[in-house]
Scaffold this motif. Structure first.
Motif, PDB file in Angstrom:
ATOM      1  N   ARG A 183       0.834  -1.210   0.000  1.00 21.95           N
ATOM      2  CA  ARG A 183       0.000   0.000   0.000  1.00 21.95           C
ATOM      3  C   ARG A 183       0.869   1.261   0.000  1.00 21.95           C
ATOM      4  O   ARG A 183       0.625   2.210  -0.753  1.00 21.95           O
ATOM      5  CB  ARG A 183      -0.921   0.002   1.225  1.00 21.95           C
ATOM      6  N   GLY A 184       1.893   1.255   0.840  1.00 22.98           N
ATOM      7  CA  GLY A 184       2.787   2.412   0.911  1.00 22.98           C
ATOM      8  C   GLY A 184       3.432   2.704  -0.431  1.00 22.98           C
ATOM      9  O   GLY A 184       3.594   3.870  -0.819  1.00 22.98           O
ATOM     10  N   ILE A 185       3.777   1.670  -1.147  1.00 24.29           N
ATOM     11  CA  ILE A 185       4.427   1.861  -2.456  1.00 24.29           C
ATOM     12  C   ILE A 185       3.419   2.379  -3.483  1.00 24.29           C
ATOM     13  O   ILE A 185       3.695   3.343  -4.191  1.00 24.29           O
ATOM     14  CB  ILE A 185       5.099   0.553  -2.916  1.00 24.29           C
ATOM     15  N   VAL A 186       2.244   1.759  -3.558  1.00 23.40           N
ATOM     16  CA  VAL A 186       1.283   2.219  -4.586  1.00 23.40           C
ATOM     17  C   VAL A 186       0.748   3.619  -4.255  1.00 23.40           C
ATOM     18  O   VAL A 186       0.326   4.343  -5.152  1.00 23.40           O
ATOM     19  CB  VAL A 186       0.116   1.228  -4.840  1.00 23.40           C
ATOM     20  N   ARG A 189       4.151   6.613  -0.828  1.00 29.97           N
ATOM     21  CA  ARG A 189       4.763   7.001   0.453  1.00 29.97           C
ATOM     22  C   ARG A 189       6.080   6.263   0.692  1.00 29.97           C
ATOM     23  O   ARG A 189       6.891   6.658   1.514  1.00 29.97           O
ATOM     24  CB  ARG A 189       3.803   6.713   1.611  1.00 29.97           C
ATOM     25  N   ILE A 190       6.259   5.151  -0.010  1.00 32.40           N
ATOM     26  CA  ILE A 190       7.489   4.361   0.111  1.00 32.40           C
ATOM     27  C   ILE A 190       8.062   4.223  -1.293  1.00 32.40           C
ATOM     28  O   ILE A 190       7.338   3.858  -2.226  1.00 32.40           O
ATOM     29  CB  ILE A 190       7.185   2.956   0.684  1.00 32.40           C
ATOM     30  N   ARG A 191       9.354   4.558  -1.427  1.00 36.29           N
ATOM     31  CA  ARG A 191       9.934   4.411  -2.767  1.00 36.29           C
ATOM     32  C   ARG A 191      11.408   4.087  -2.651  1.00 36.29           C
ATOM     33  O   ARG A 191      12.049   4.341  -1.606  1.00 36.29           O
ATOM     34  CB  ARG A 191       9.706   5.680  -3.590  1.00 36.29           C
ATOM     35  N   LEU A 192      11.918   3.542  -3.724  1.00 32.56           N
ATOM     36  CA  LEU A 192      13.324   3.170  -3.773  1.00 32.56           C
ATOM     37  C   LEU A 192      14.097   4.332  -4.367  1.00 32.56           C
ATOM     38  O   LEU A 192      13.754   4.855  -5.429  1.00 32.56           O
ATOM     39  CB  LEU A 192      13.478   1.916  -4.643  1.00 32.56           C
ATOM     40  N   ASP A 193      15.156   4.728  -3.661  1.00 31.16           N
ATOM     41  CA  ASP A 193      15.999   5.821  -4.116  1.00 31.16           C
ATOM     42  C   ASP A 193      17.417   5.252  -4.164  1.00 31.16           C
ATOM     43  O   ASP A 193      18.063   5.134  -3.116  1.00 31.16           O
ATOM     44  CB  ASP A 193      15.858   6.978  -3.115  1.00 31.16           C
ATOM     45  N   GLY A 194      17.863   4.848  -5.342  1.00 28.22           N
ATOM     46  CA  GLY A 194      19.148   4.142  -5.437  1.00 28.22           C
ATOM     47  C   GLY A 194      19.037   2.818  -4.704  1.00 28.22           C
ATOM     48  O   GLY A 194      18.177   2.013  -5.025  1.00 28.22           O
TER      49      GLY A 194
END
Ligand code: GRF
Length: 205
Positions: A183-186, A189-194
């Motif tokens: 849920r956080g990703i879609v 609110r949560i994402r990959l940075d490098g």
């Protein structure tokens, strides 16, 4: 609406937890498909009953890992995924596959990584005598059961635990943290940075 594709190999209880949460919490995402590498995966029936498109790409029908992974990716991409969620998908993935889904491939592993990558994690945790065990949600990299950690849940290990009791305690936590992470990703609110996972209270613009 974001598209989520879930890959399973068997029971599919984590898949089920994600399907339920997505509907109950009205995520800005749909489960576009559930794909299995085994036609007899119980989770396929659960998904179909929930009205979700299902597909099977049987690894036994392909001469090697790379050709299977290529067929699997073709099937996944048909559903135009924003996020691919491994939920008890019992296959080692080729480098090309992992690279293709870089930053949008998520896995749950039943241990507190980096402890106990691989199989039989609950038995190995009991043998090691750890007092705490758990589960990890992580982005997938080329190394098995390794990658930027999105979330973890910790459970105590009791004196009288056997593999099954410990597995059940961990699984209950998996069903809590995996839907939360997806849920956080879609929701952005949560994402990959490098190589790092960034979290924010509100979605990134
Ligand atoms: C879970 O313990 C998960 O962490 C591991 O395989 C198991 C799958 O269970 N990767 P289910 O198919 O989601 O019920």
């Amino acid at each position: 609406m974001k598209n989520i594709v879930i890959l399973i190999s068997g029971r599919g209880s984590n898949m089920e937890a994600i399907i339920h949460a997505a509907a109950a919490e009205k995520w800005p995402a749909r489960i576009a498909a559930v794909i299995s590498n085994r036609a007899d995966a119980v989770g396929l029936r659960t998904a179909a009953l929930a009205g979700i498109p299902t597909a099977t790409v049987e690894h036994g029908n392909y001469p090697d890992r790379v050709s299977f992974d290529r067929a699997l990716a073709e099937q996944i991409d048909f559903f135009q995924p924003d996020l691919v969620v491994l939920a008890g998908f019992m296959r080692i993935l080729s480098a090309g596959f992992v690279e293709h889904y870089r930053g949008c491939l998520l896995n749950i592993h039943p241990s507190l990584l980096p402890s106990f990558p691989g199989l039989s994690t609950h038995r190995r945790a009991l043998e090691a005598g750890v007092r705490f065990h758990g589960a990890t949600v992580h982005f997938v990299t080329q190394t098995l059961d390794h990658g930027p950690i999105v979330d973890q849940a910790v459970v105590p290990v009791f004196e009288d635990d056997v593999e099954e009791t410990l597995a059940q305690r961990v699984l209950s936590e998996e069903h809590r943290i995996y839907p939360e992470a997806v849920r956080g990703i879609v929701e952005g609110r949560i994402r990959l940075d490098g190589d790092h996972v960034r979290r924010s209270v509100r979605a990134a613009d």
